[in-house]
Design an enzyme around this catalytic site. Structure first.
Site, PDB file in Angstrom:
ATOM      1  N   LEU A  35       0.835  -1.217   0.000  1.00 55.15           N
ATOM      2  CA  LEU A  35       0.000   0.000   0.000  1.00 55.15           C
ATOM      3  C   LEU A  35       0.863   1.257   0.000  1.00 55.15           C
ATOM      4  CD1 LEU A  35      -2.991  -1.008   2.331  1.00 55.15           C
ATOM      5  CD2 LEU A  35      -2.830  -1.174  -0.154  1.00 55.15           C
ATOM      6  N   THR A 100      12.372  -1.597  -4.517  1.00 53.02           N
ATOM      7  CA  THR A 100      11.258  -2.528  -4.765  1.00 53.02           C
ATOM      8  C   THR A 100      11.491  -3.360  -6.024  1.00 53.02           C
ATOM      9  OG1 THR A 100       9.564  -1.364  -3.530  1.00 53.02           O
ATOM     10  CG2 THR A 100       8.808  -2.611  -5.439  1.00 53.02           C
ATOM     11  N   THR A 134       7.556  -4.887 -18.492  1.00 57.20           N
ATOM     12  CA  THR A 134       7.166  -3.796 -19.389  1.00 57.20           C
ATOM     13  C   THR A 134       7.931  -3.836 -20.705  1.00 57.20           C
ATOM     14  OG1 THR A 134       7.289  -1.389 -19.602  1.00 57.20           O
ATOM     15  CG2 THR A 134       8.858  -2.377 -18.117  1.00 57.20           C
ATOM     16  N   ASP A 135       7.338  -3.262 -21.738  1.00 55.60           N
ATOM     17  CA  ASP A 135       8.055  -3.128 -23.018  1.00 55.60           C
ATOM     18  C   ASP A 135       9.173  -2.097 -22.926  1.00 55.60           C
ATOM     19  OD1 ASP A 135       6.463  -0.841 -22.887  1.00 55.60           O
ATOM     20  OD2 ASP A 135       5.542  -1.094 -24.855  1.00 55.60           O
ATOM     21  N   GLU A 136       9.168  -1.280 -21.850  1.00 54.76           N
ATOM     22  CA  GLU A 136      10.179  -0.217 -21.753  1.00 54.76           C
ATOM     23  C   GLU A 136      11.590  -0.773 -21.579  1.00 54.76           C
ATOM     24  OE1 GLU A 136       9.226   3.156 -19.380  1.00 54.76           O
ATOM     25  OE2 GLU A 136       7.157   3.212 -20.061  1.00 54.76           O
ATOM     26  N   TYR A 159      13.311   3.892 -14.149  1.00 56.33           N
ATOM     27  CA  TYR A 159      12.249   2.880 -14.033  1.00 56.33           C
ATOM     28  C   TYR A 159      12.554   1.676 -14.915  1.00 56.33           C
ATOM     29  CZ  TYR A 159       7.903   0.505 -15.292  1.00 56.33           C
ATOM     30  OH  TYR A 159       6.957  -0.457 -15.573  1.00 56.33           O
ATOM     31  N   SER A 160      12.798   1.918 -16.220  1.00 53.56           N
ATOM     32  CA  SER A 160      12.954   0.767 -17.119  1.00 53.56           C
ATOM     33  C   SER A 160      14.231  -0.004 -16.809  1.00 53.56           C
ATOM     34  CB  SER A 160      12.894   1.206 -18.584  1.00 53.56           C
ATOM     35  OG  SER A 160      13.845   2.189 -18.876  1.00 53.56           O
ATOM     36  N   LYS A 163      13.362  -2.302 -14.024  1.00 54.69           N
ATOM     37  CA  LYS A 163      12.533  -3.437 -14.491  1.00 54.69           C
ATOM     38  C   LYS A 163      13.388  -4.416 -15.303  1.00 54.69           C
ATOM     39  CE  LYS A 163       8.634  -4.033 -14.126  1.00 54.69           C
ATOM     40  NZ  LYS A 163       7.836  -4.739 -13.082  1.00 54.69           N
ATOM     41  N   PRO A 214      -1.506  18.867 -19.968  1.00 55.92           N
ATOM     42  CA  PRO A 214      -0.083  19.058 -20.270  1.00 55.92           C
ATOM     43  C   PRO A 214       0.483  17.948 -21.160  1.00 55.92           C
ATOM     44  CG  PRO A 214      -0.330  18.172 -18.056  1.00 55.92           C
ATOM     45  CD  PRO A 214      -1.719  18.336 -18.603  1.00 55.92           C
TER      46      PRO A 214
HETATM   47  P1  NAD Z   1       0.798   0.540  -9.820  1.00 59.96           P
HETATM   48  O1  NAD Z   1       1.829   1.555  -9.517  1.00 59.96           O
HETATM   49  O2  NAD Z   1      -0.585   0.968 -10.119  1.00 59.96           O
HETATM   50  O3  NAD Z   1       0.689  -0.516  -8.621  1.00 59.96           O
HETATM   51  C1  NAD Z   1       1.809  -1.046  -7.987  1.00 59.96           C
HETATM   52  C2  NAD Z   1       1.344  -1.759  -6.726  1.00 59.96           C
HETATM   53  O4  NAD Z   1       2.494  -2.364  -6.095  1.00 59.96           O
HETATM   54  C3  NAD Z   1       0.710  -0.845  -5.687  1.00 59.96           C
HETATM   55  O5  NAD Z   1      -0.477  -1.422  -5.191  1.00 59.96           O
HETATM   56  C4  NAD Z   1       1.762  -0.740  -4.596  1.00 59.96           C
HETATM   57  O6  NAD Z   1       1.232  -0.519  -3.312  1.00 59.96           O
HETATM   58  C5  NAD Z   1       2.445  -2.104  -4.701  1.00 59.96           C
HETATM   59  N1  NAD Z   1       3.819  -2.099  -4.195  1.00 59.96           N
HETATM   60  C6  NAD Z   1       4.810  -1.212  -4.486  1.00 59.96           C
HETATM   61  N2  NAD Z   1       5.924  -1.544  -3.826  1.00 59.96           N
HETATM   62  C7  NAD Z   1       5.668  -2.659  -3.109  1.00 59.96           C
HETATM   63  C8  NAD Z   1       6.436  -3.496  -2.264  1.00 59.96           C
HETATM   64  N3  NAD Z   1       7.704  -3.197  -1.983  1.00 59.96           N
HETATM   65  N4  NAD Z   1       5.860  -4.579  -1.715  1.00 59.96           N
HETATM   66  C9  NAD Z   1       4.546  -4.878  -1.985  1.00 59.96           C
HETATM   67  N5  NAD Z   1       3.769  -4.126  -2.779  1.00 59.96           N
HETATM   68  C10 NAD Z   1       4.323  -3.032  -3.347  1.00 59.96           C
HETATM   69  O7  NAD Z   1       1.398  -0.336 -11.014  1.00 59.96           O
HETATM   70  P2  NAD Z   1       0.663  -0.966 -12.284  1.00 59.96           P
HETATM   71  O8  NAD Z   1       0.539   0.071 -13.331  1.00 59.96           O
HETATM   72  O9  NAD Z   1      -0.534  -1.713 -11.825  1.00 59.96           O
HETATM   73  O10 NAD Z   1       1.794  -1.990 -12.761  1.00 59.96           O
HETATM   74  C11 NAD Z   1       1.853  -3.294 -12.194  1.00 59.96           C
HETATM   75  C12 NAD Z   1       3.044  -4.023 -12.807  1.00 59.96           C
HETATM   76  O11 NAD Z   1       2.897  -4.090 -14.218  1.00 59.96           O
HETATM   77  C13 NAD Z   1       4.375  -3.319 -12.548  1.00 59.96           C
HETATM   78  O12 NAD Z   1       5.341  -4.308 -12.323  1.00 59.96           O
HETATM   79  C14 NAD Z   1       4.658  -2.581 -13.842  1.00 59.96           C
HETATM   80  O13 NAD Z   1       6.044  -2.437 -14.054  1.00 59.96           O
HETATM   81  C15 NAD Z   1       4.039  -3.524 -14.849  1.00 59.96           C
HETATM   82  N6  NAD Z   1       3.542  -2.916 -16.095  1.00 59.96           N
HETATM   83  C16 NAD Z   1       2.714  -1.815 -16.054  1.00 59.96           C
HETATM   84  C17 NAD Z   1       2.207  -1.296 -17.246  1.00 59.96           C
HETATM   85  C18 NAD Z   1       1.281  -0.114 -17.254  1.00 59.96           C
HETATM   86  O14 NAD Z   1       0.976   0.423 -18.322  1.00 59.96           O
HETATM   87  N7  NAD Z   1       0.770   0.340 -16.111  1.00 59.96           N
HETATM   88  C19 NAD Z   1       2.560  -1.873 -18.455  1.00 59.96           C
HETATM   89  C20 NAD Z   1       3.427  -2.975 -18.468  1.00 59.96           C
HETATM   90  C21 NAD Z   1       3.892  -3.493 -17.274  1.00 59.96           C
HETATM   91  O1  DAU Z   2       5.051   0.940 -21.764  1.00 61.83           O
HETATM   92  C1  DAU Z   2       4.646   0.401 -20.542  1.00 61.83           C
HETATM   93  C2  DAU Z   2       4.778   1.449 -19.460  1.00 61.83           C
HETATM   94  O2  DAU Z   2       3.733   2.388 -19.673  1.00 61.83           O
HETATM   95  C3  DAU Z   2       4.712   0.875 -18.054  1.00 61.83           C
HETATM   96  O3  DAU Z   2       5.805   0.022 -17.851  1.00 61.83           O
HETATM   97  C4  DAU Z   2       4.723   2.001 -17.003  1.00 61.83           C
HETATM   98  O4  DAU Z   2       4.549   1.430 -15.713  1.00 61.83           O
HETATM   99  C5  DAU Z   2       3.563   2.932 -17.310  1.00 61.83           C
HETATM  100  O5  DAU Z   2       3.594   4.025 -16.407  1.00 61.83           O
HETATM  101  C6  DAU Z   2       3.655   3.450 -18.742  1.00 61.83           C
HETATM  102  O6  DAU Z   2       4.812   4.317 -18.910  1.00 61.83           O
HETATM  103  P1  DAU Z   2       4.745   5.670 -19.772  1.00 61.83           P
HETATM  104  O7  DAU Z   2       5.829   6.564 -19.347  1.00 61.83           O
HETATM  105  O8  DAU Z   2       4.626   5.360 -21.218  1.00 61.83           O
HETATM  106  O9  DAU Z   2       3.294   6.200 -19.275  1.00 61.83           O
HETATM  107  P2  DAU Z   2       2.777   7.683 -18.888  1.00 61.83           P
HETATM  108  O10 DAU Z   2       1.301   7.586 -18.731  1.00 61.83           O
HETATM  109  O11 DAU Z   2       3.559   8.287 -17.798  1.00 61.83           O
HETATM  110  O12 DAU Z   2       3.083   8.506 -20.215  1.00 61.83           O
HETATM  111  C7  DAU Z   2       2.540   8.107 -21.477  1.00 61.83           C
HETATM  112  C8  DAU Z   2       3.052   9.094 -22.524  1.00 61.83           C
HETATM  113  O13 DAU Z   2       2.432  10.363 -22.294  1.00 61.83           O
HETATM  114  C9  DAU Z   2       4.551   9.340 -22.455  1.00 61.83           C
HETATM  115  O14 DAU Z   2       5.046   9.511 -23.765  1.00 61.83           O
HETATM  116  C10 DAU Z   2       4.681  10.641 -21.666  1.00 61.83           C
HETATM  117  C11 DAU Z   2       3.415  11.395 -22.032  1.00 61.83           C
HETATM  118  N1  DAU Z   2       2.818  12.270 -21.000  1.00 61.83           N
HETATM  119  C12 DAU Z   2       2.627  11.772 -19.760  1.00 61.83           C
HETATM  120  C13 DAU Z   2       2.049  12.526 -18.774  1.00 61.83           C
HETATM  121  C14 DAU Z   2       1.845  12.001 -17.371  1.00 61.83           C
HETATM  122  C15 DAU Z   2       2.422  13.552 -21.340  1.00 61.83           C
HETATM  123  O15 DAU Z   2       2.590  13.994 -22.491  1.00 61.83           O
HETATM  124  N2  DAU Z   2       1.847  14.318 -20.367  1.00 61.83           N
HETATM  125  C16 DAU Z   2       1.648  13.862 -19.092  1.00 61.83           C
HETATM  126  O16 DAU Z   2       1.140  14.655 -18.234  1.00 61.83           O
END
Ligand code: NAD
Ligand code: DAU
Length: 353
Positions: A35, A100, A134-136, A159-160, A163, A214
């Site tokens: 959390l 983490t 992630t694809d990143e 971040y990437s 990961k 933005p």
């Molecule tokens: P999120 O940030 O919404 O959720 C992360 C969750 O992990 C939260 O509930 C947080 O409390 C929990 N957490 C963080 N640190 C922790 C720890 N040390 N121990 C236990 N719990 C912990 O993330 P999300 O967007 O749901 O992404 C989930 C996973 O999928 C991540 O591994 C992310 O890299 C991956 N992923 C996300 C996306 C995307 O677009 N959001 C895409 C591809 C992969």
């Molecule tokens: O590709 C998978 C990833 O996608 C996941 O691994 C990450 O956890 C997830 O956060 C996401 O990463 P991005 O950086 O691509 O997502 P974000 O929503 O932060 O940004 C998406 C795109 O939009 C990116 O090119 C940055 C841009 N952006 C983002 C924000 C927050 C803006 O232009 N304005 C904004 O305010």
């Protein structure tokens, strides 16, 4: 009936996995989540009293807690989603990402390996550790081409990079110790319960409140968008049928420039907001300083999971975006406390002058 441990189940994707598992399978699951600011038990309100669901408040880095939990639960699989997930936050401060995403994954692998060694041969073979990534990790594409399972890692943000390190550890625990690991690398998700630091929910909430939208740089960066329910469905398939030692790329086949995404959202708002004649939500679009090291383009070739497991995205981007806007309109009680509390929508990830 399978018993699953999900880490990070109070987050955006993890909570969708938990809701789907309880609603659409007979499996039981334990959600281990620390959390952090991104974890939200409100996202699990619909399943919290289900007898097949249990929440454990804890950190994946906490070996004694995780060891005891695995010994008590005796799961058939661990689905690991817990992470620090926001690129901009990783630019502002990387320490929690290292802790983490790298130290935490290592601790979880060690705990899981210890537990896995106690299983019978049959159970050992059937067990899966699914690491959700992630694809990143693959870096940034030019105007053509796709990421696939054979693309070399080239992470560019804190971040990437964290990961990618996590994925390498998972793969090493498979090769070296025989732990049956599967890794998924997915593109950008969107949908309900998305924390409003991310592009799509931030734009929706700002548009609802007539605040600036933005757009980083010139808005030409491209992401490949996948509706979160389709991702969770892919993860359920992988935890059951993914082959040990394999990586699976998951994508939406829905590439869009950021400016096209924001413009599409504005188009969804215009009919539902009363504005002076001729005025559109597009006037809120504001180009702002670019993200440092901003990856230009992501796009996934998901042929492997499509052919091996018959998975395909089922929700078009246009339909998913509309459903997402509708969800945020109908669920103020979920996001208003966030905007009034842990995250007010301020810009993150700019270099300190
Ligand atoms: P999120 O940030 O919404 O959720 C992360 C969750 O992990 C939260 O509930 C947080 O409390 C929990 N957490 C963080 N640190 C922790 C720890 N040390 N121990 C236990 N719990 C912990 O993330 P999300 O967007 O749901 O992404 C989930 C996973 O999928 C991540 O591994 C992310 O890299 C991956 N992923 C996300 C996306 C995307 O677009 N959001 C895409 C591809 C992969
Ligand atoms: O590709 C998978 C990833 O996608 C996941 O691994 C990450 O956890 C997830 O956060 C996401 O990463 P991005 O950086 O691509 O997502 P974000 O929503 O932060 O940004 C998406 C795109 O939009 C990116 O090119 C940055 C841009 N952006 C983002 C924000 C927050 C803006 O232009 N304005 C904004 O305010």
């Amino acid at each position: 009936m399978k018993k699953l441990v999900v880490t990070g189940g109070a987050g955006f994707i993890g909570s969708e996995v938990c809701r789907q598992v309880i609603a659409q399978t007979g499996w039981s699951l334990v959600n281990l989540d620390k959390l952090t600011y991104a974890g939200n038990l409100q996202s699990l309100a619909t399943i919290e009293s289900d007898p097949r669901y249990e929440f454990v408040h804890g950190d994946i880095c906490d070996r004694p807690l995780v060891d005891a939990m695995l010994a008590r639960i005796q799961p058939d699989a661990v689905m690991h989603l817990a992470a620090e997930s926001h690129v901009d936050r990783s630019i502002t401060g990387s320490a929690s990402f290292i802790q983490t995403n790298i130290v935490g994954t290592h601790a979880l692998l060690e705990s899981t390996l210890g537990y896995w060694k106690t299983l019978s041969t049959d159970k050992k073979d059937q067990f899966r550790f699914l690491a959700v990534s992630t694809d990143e990790v693959y870096g940034s594409l030019g105007p053509t081409g796709y990421f696939s399972e054979t693309t070399a890692f080239d992470p560019r943000s804190p971040y990437s990079a964290s990961k990618a390190a996590s994925d390498h550890l998972v793969s090493a625990w498979g090769h070296t110790y025989g732990l049956p690991v599967v890794i998924s690398n997915c593109s950008n998700n969107y949908g309900p319960y998305h924390f409003p630091e991310k592009l799509i929910p931030l734009m929706i909430i700002n548009a609802m409140n007539d605040k600036p939208l933005p757009v980083y740089g010139d808005g030409s960066n491209i992401r490949d968008w996948l509706f979160v329910q389709d991702h969770a469905r892919a993860l359920r398939l992988l935890v059951e049928h993914g082959r040990p030692g394999e990586t699976y790329c998951i994508g939406g086949r829905a590439e869009r420039t950021n400016i096209d995404v924001v413009t599409a959202l504005c188009g969804l708002f215009d009919p539902i907001r009363s504005r002076p004649a001729g005025e559109t939500a597009k006037r809120l679009i504001t180009f702002v300083q670019d993200r440092p090291g901003h990856d230009k383009r992501y796009a996934i070739d998901s042929t492997k999971i499509e052919t091996e497991l018959g998975w395909k995205p089922s929700v078009s981007f246009e339909h998913g975006l509309r459903c997402t806007v509708d969800w945020y309109l109908a669920n103020r009680t979920w996001w208003e406390p966030i905007i009034n509390g842990v995250y007010a929508g301020t810009r993150l990830g700019l270099p300190v002058a």
